[in-house]
Design an enzyme around this catalytic site. Sequence first.
Site, mmCIF file in Angstrom:
data_model
loop_
_atom_site.group_PDB
_atom_site.id
_atom_site.type_symbol
_atom_site.label_atom_id
_atom_site.label_comp_id
_atom_site.label_asym_id
_atom_site.label_seq_id
_atom_site.Cartn_x
_atom_site.Cartn_y
_atom_site.Cartn_z
ATOM 1 N N ARG A 27 0.813 -1.223 0.000
ATOM 2 C CA ARG A 27 0.000 0.000 0.000
ATOM 3 C C ARG A 27 0.847 1.275 0.000
ATOM 4 N NH1 ARG A 27 -5.221 -1.095 1.342
ATOM 5 N NH2 ARG A 27 -5.551 1.072 1.928
ATOM 6 N N TRP A 75 2.450 6.067 1.868
ATOM 7 C CA TRP A 75 2.552 6.497 0.471
ATOM 8 C C TRP A 75 2.318 8.005 0.517
ATOM 9 C CZ3 TRP A 75 -0.323 8.919 -3.363
ATOM 10 C CH2 TRP A 75 0.172 8.768 -4.668
ATOM 11 N N GLY A 102 -5.283 8.285 4.021
ATOM 12 C CA GLY A 102 -6.288 9.104 3.335
ATOM 13 C C GLY A 102 -5.804 10.531 3.187
ATOM 14 N N GLU A 486 -1.825 -3.112 -21.773
ATOM 15 C CA GLU A 486 -1.488 -3.735 -20.496
ATOM 16 C C GLU A 486 -0.017 -4.171 -20.471
ATOM 17 O OE1 GLU A 486 -2.665 -3.785 -17.675
ATOM 18 O OE2 GLU A 486 -1.805 -5.516 -16.656
ATOM 19 N N GLU A 493 5.699 -0.020 -15.216
ATOM 20 C CA GLU A 493 5.560 -0.092 -13.758
ATOM 21 C C GLU A 493 6.795 -0.688 -13.086
ATOM 22 O OE1 GLU A 493 0.999 -0.834 -12.469
ATOM 23 O OE2 GLU A 493 1.835 -2.405 -13.718
ATOM 24 N N HIS A 509 0.182 6.994 -37.354
ATOM 25 C CA HIS A 509 -0.150 8.400 -37.130
ATOM 26 C C HIS A 509 0.687 9.001 -36.010
ATOM 27 C CE1 HIS A 509 -3.459 7.857 -39.895
ATOM 28 N NE2 HIS A 509 -3.746 6.741 -39.244
ATOM 29 N N LYS A 608 -0.411 -0.246 -4.413
ATOM 30 C CA LYS A 608 -1.363 -1.192 -4.976
ATOM 31 C C LYS A 608 -2.789 -0.702 -4.839
ATOM 32 C CE LYS A 608 -2.184 -5.820 -5.892
ATOM 33 N NZ LYS A 608 -1.946 -5.513 -7.288
HETATM 34 C C1 G6P Z 1 -3.100 0.893 -8.794
HETATM 35 C C2 G6P Z 1 -2.423 -0.449 -8.901
HETATM 36 C C3 G6P Z 1 -2.815 -1.121 -10.221
HETATM 37 C C4 G6P Z 1 -4.320 -1.223 -10.328
HETATM 38 C C5 G6P Z 1 -5.000 0.133 -10.135
HETATM 39 C C6 G6P Z 1 -6.507 -0.024 -9.978
HETATM 40 O O1 G6P Z 1 -2.590 1.753 -9.739
HETATM 41 O O2 G6P Z 1 -1.016 -0.306 -8.815
HETATM 42 O O3 G6P Z 1 -2.235 -2.409 -10.271
HETATM 43 O O4 G6P Z 1 -4.663 -1.739 -11.581
HETATM 44 O O5 G6P Z 1 -4.525 0.758 -8.942
HETATM 45 O O6 G6P Z 1 -6.746 -0.731 -8.794
HETATM 46 P P1 G6P Z 1 -8.009 -1.612 -8.504
HETATM 47 O O7 G6P Z 1 -7.753 -2.177 -7.141
HETATM 48 O O8 G6P Z 1 -9.203 -0.702 -8.513
HETATM 49 O O9 G6P Z 1 -8.095 -2.644 -9.547
#
Ligand code: G6P
Length: 613
Positions: A27, A75, A102, A486, A493, A509, A608
């Site tokens: 997190r 974070w 938060g 993706e 990442e 383009h 995450k």
């Molecule tokens: C963050 C994570 C991603 C994830 C995104 C959406 O950026 O690092 O891996 O895809 O959030 O998160 P969620 O839990 O809503 O899928």
Amino acid sequence: MCGIVGYTGPRHAYPVVVKGLKRLEYRGYDSAGVAIQDLVGPIRVYKKKGKVAQLEESVIGEDIQGGTAIGHTRWATHGEPSDRNAHPHRSASGKLAMIHNGIIENYHQLKQELTTKGYQFQSDTDTEVLLNFIEEIQRNNNCTLEEALRVALKRVTGAYVILLLNEEDPGTIIAARKGSPLVIGVGQHEHFLGSDASPMLEYTKQVVYVNDYELAIVRPDELILKNLGNETLTPYIQQLDLELAAIEKGGFDHFMLKEIFEQPKTIYDSLRGRMDTTESTVTLSGLETYKQELIAANRIVIVACGTSWHAGLVAEYVFEELARVNVEVEYASEFRYRNPVIHPGDVIIAISQSGETADTLVAIERAKEQGAIILGVVNVVGSSIARISHAGCYTHAGPEIGVASTKAFTAQLAVLYLMAIQLGSWRGCLSDDRKQLLLEELATVPEKAQSILSKSESIQDLSLRYESARDFLYLGRGYNFPVALEGALKLKEISYIHAEGYPAAEMKHGPIALVDDQLPVVFVATRDAYHEKVVSNMQEIKARKGRVIAVITEGDEWAASLTESFIEIPACDEVIAPILSVIPLQLLAYYIGVAKGLDVDKPRNLAKSVTVE
Ligand code: G6P
């Protein structure tokens, strides 16, 4: 973002909390800290910039005794990552210690009020402002900390989970939640608190998910739950269905690799019990209640972020093809701040691994207010998005700990395929033969995924040829276009290499200007209706000396002949291809990140679970 842990009970609290923090590092990992309290004596606070391991080193030789502690892994939002800005923070009197996950949006205004009263701040954080605001209310009103907290929270805008220790009330942790997750574990004469259940797994399976606007007073032998109006609520204790092994590395070097390799099983788990190839049926109980509304829906809007948004893009193609319904895919962060036109009866599908992404959560809250039906495709059971949705389907991928999402993505696709097949069938757009064929194809995906994983060593070898590239381009058409996005995201990442995903034809383009003999261009070029077109695009890149890498269907010598490197995957229906073609790209990104010596499970600046907007 930010992970919080708390413990109060007969054990030494510090090791419990620090172990919990390590599980929550996904997190955030800009800094870590703990506040420890014994039955007598002052609260001790230790905090350090960097990961939890650095905090552990910094407390060697310090007094870490005590049965009550709160801990935080950060974070950064307000204030750079530093010892000073690390949590826990202390109040001006030194008697309170607090951690927070938060953002307090009106912290600036609160700070000004406090500054005029002579308060000085030790950090740049919104957390320290809120803490002193609470203390100021308590001092002025001569009330309990709990009362002061309730008053303070009524003035706060933003999102929070906070845990508070009070020197004058040893053994008690006061917690409050709005917009960020909080779980309380109930043990024998002890309680645990966490951003998710992982810190408490080896101690208890009895948990309470705290709701927004609730406040908990937690002591070893007591859990009091209240709302902000001071009414006492009955905690709803649930049994956790999660094993410790699911959150450990199990012999793999990284969680990300473990999770990539789990995919044959997780895809199987997300399909299990939901389809029957003998009877040609799909059973998604979550959708049954809304069958008529789904049949009648004029459109489906998919909202998500990050990798989940890419799953949404695949779903757009699949739903339109199989169910002939108009689908729009929206970044939740944009959707929530636009003034989108939503008609009662519109169906919104929220896709989220964590079920806590702040933008996705608010987007569906808004749509729900306007009469939309909300379906969640969520991994974490009991998470906020799951709870606010009218119905939905869990993806059953198990805990995903690597910050870069892998198994959650393929589980999302598996569930979305089933939803599209079910809807197509209900709407009379999908023939019985096609339905049967797609179900049979889906049933073979776990085995085909396994066969791709068995080639991981060759993908590792291949990755070494590209590890030093500065940029990458990923191209695909149709169902494989979102896979190209993706693949590029995965590489960015975890390897910090700049990578762009593009529709293969659209590259003419603009991106084609980047092509030279240094640029790796990854094509997702499995055999499908557009195969010849994609192969032409490969020719165009090759003619400009670009280094073509391609994911191709087994035995496709024509496509292979145009590449510098290729990875084969088993033949499959084009609709199903993304769930397989993404796997080599996950491995490619992983091995490049490892070859560069990077911490692939905890890439810099990422988290995450993004619980701030
Ligand atoms: C963050 C994570 C991603 C994830 C995104 C959406 O950026 O690092 O891996 O895809 O959030 O998160 P969620 O839990 O809503 O899928």
